[in-house]
Design an enzyme around this catalytic site. Sequence first.
Site, PDB file in Angstrom:
ATOM      1  N   ASP A  28      -1.670  -1.541   8.935  1.00  0.00           N
ATOM      2  CA  ASP A  28      -0.384  -0.949   8.711  1.00  0.00           C
ATOM      3  C   ASP A  28      -0.211   0.546   9.107  1.00  0.00           C
ATOM      4  O   ASP A  28      -1.129   1.202   9.217  1.00  0.00           O
ATOM      5  CB  ASP A  28      -0.150  -0.960   7.269  1.00  0.00           C
ATOM      6  CG  ASP A  28       0.178  -2.162   6.699  1.00  0.00           C
ATOM      7  OD1 ASP A  28       0.437  -3.312   7.416  1.00  0.00           O
ATOM      8  OD2 ASP A  28       0.603  -2.458   5.452  1.00  0.00           O
ATOM      9  N   ASP A  29       1.027   1.069   9.332  1.00  0.00           N
ATOM     10  CA  ASP A  29       1.239   2.538   9.298  1.00  0.00           C
ATOM     11  C   ASP A  29       1.055   3.203  10.713  1.00  0.00           C
ATOM     12  O   ASP A  29       1.239   4.309  10.896  1.00  0.00           O
ATOM     13  CB  ASP A  29       0.768   3.249   8.122  1.00  0.00           C
ATOM     14  CG  ASP A  29       0.947   2.855   6.958  1.00  0.00           C
ATOM     15  OD1 ASP A  29       2.082   2.053   6.832  1.00  0.00           O
ATOM     16  OD2 ASP A  29       0.443   3.321   6.153  1.00  0.00           O
ATOM     17  N   HIS A  68       7.117  -3.110  10.142  1.00  0.00           N
ATOM     18  CA  HIS A  68       6.916  -2.297   8.701  1.00  0.00           C
ATOM     19  C   HIS A  68       7.780  -1.238   8.446  1.00  0.00           C
ATOM     20  O   HIS A  68       7.343  -0.246   7.860  1.00  0.00           O
ATOM     21  CB  HIS A  68       5.493  -1.664   8.950  1.00  0.00           C
ATOM     22  CG  HIS A  68       4.838  -1.308   7.600  1.00  0.00           C
ATOM     23  ND1 HIS A  68       4.744  -2.011   6.333  1.00  0.00           N
ATOM     24  CD2 HIS A  68       3.994  -0.161   7.329  1.00  0.00           C
ATOM     25  CE1 HIS A  68       4.248  -1.630   5.358  1.00  0.00           C
ATOM     26  NE2 HIS A  68       3.769  -0.446   5.850  1.00  0.00           N
ATOM     27  N   HIS A 112       9.243   3.880   6.394  1.00  0.00           N
ATOM     28  CA  HIS A 112       8.509   3.532   5.278  1.00  0.00           C
ATOM     29  C   HIS A 112       9.006   3.775   3.892  1.00  0.00           C
ATOM     30  O   HIS A 112       8.092   4.083   2.858  1.00  0.00           O
ATOM     31  CB  HIS A 112       7.062   3.994   5.346  1.00  0.00           C
ATOM     32  CG  HIS A 112       6.013   3.458   4.775  1.00  0.00           C
ATOM     33  ND1 HIS A 112       5.452   3.570   3.424  1.00  0.00           N
ATOM     34  CD2 HIS A 112       4.936   2.508   5.036  1.00  0.00           C
ATOM     35  CE1 HIS A 112       4.765   3.048   3.094  1.00  0.00           C
ATOM     36  NE2 HIS A 112       4.152   2.427   4.125  1.00  0.00           N
ATOM     37  N   HIS A 146      -5.421   0.002   7.247  1.00  0.00           N
ATOM     38  CA  HIS A 146      -4.561   0.846   7.870  1.00  0.00           C
ATOM     39  C   HIS A 146      -5.068   1.658   8.910  1.00  0.00           C
ATOM     40  O   HIS A 146      -6.212   2.023   8.909  1.00  0.00           O
ATOM     41  CB  HIS A 146      -4.195   1.888   6.661  1.00  0.00           C
ATOM     42  CG  HIS A 146      -3.263   1.267   5.740  1.00  0.00           C
ATOM     43  ND1 HIS A 146      -3.999   0.516   4.866  1.00  0.00           N
ATOM     44  CD2 HIS A 146      -2.279   1.499   5.341  1.00  0.00           C
ATOM     45  CE1 HIS A 146      -2.847   0.192   3.801  1.00  0.00           C
ATOM     46  NE2 HIS A 146      -1.987   0.650   4.175  1.00  0.00           N
TER      47      HIS A 146
END
Length: 210
Positions: free
Chosen positions: A22-23, A73, A77, A169
């Site tokens: 993620d991210d 995603h 965020h 992540h």
Amino acid sequence: MPSHEIISRITVREKAVAFTFDDGPNPEFTPQVLDIFREAGAKATFFMIGTQMKKSLGTAQAVHEQGHEIGNHTYTHPALPEVSPDECRRELAQTEELIVRVTGSKPRVFRPPYVAINAEVAAIAAGEFGYHAIGAVNGAATDWEMPGVRNIVDKTREALAPGSVLLFHDGFDDRSQTVEAVRILVSELTQEGYRLVTVSELLEMSEDVD
């Protein structure tokens, strides 16, 4: 039709799991993750934030070119249940546009930030965008808090079973602990006969998900 539920584990008949990140993309840590998976002949899914994609389109392109999946995603965020329906749509649409630009195709999966979802968000994501909402089994690993390599590995192993989706992540902060933990886990799991596949590949192995 995609499920409105958060999917964290899928019933499969073989030893397969999906690593997810993620991210990102992140120009420092994402390439390190790519190296691990290239050496293992394995695939992963990267749930990318639109603003990070804009900063590192070349890194996003490298993820795609090496055969990995890119999932949505959101663009900035946010916790989607806390924004308006129109803002939720914009968050998903802006990142989908970037993913299509990089990959040439529409994403199939998304992970809501903070894995926060309600019926309204699920209806938009699944009903309007056609996404499967993806969670993970190893939230206790808390790799985003940088709790130590051994903690990330041990908590992931405790939760792991065939069909598991695993959360890590590659974006924001120092992700060196995550990279080392993933290096260990990829080596151990491949030696144990696990196939490391994308989330969409894992979904396709299941008879439980439409």
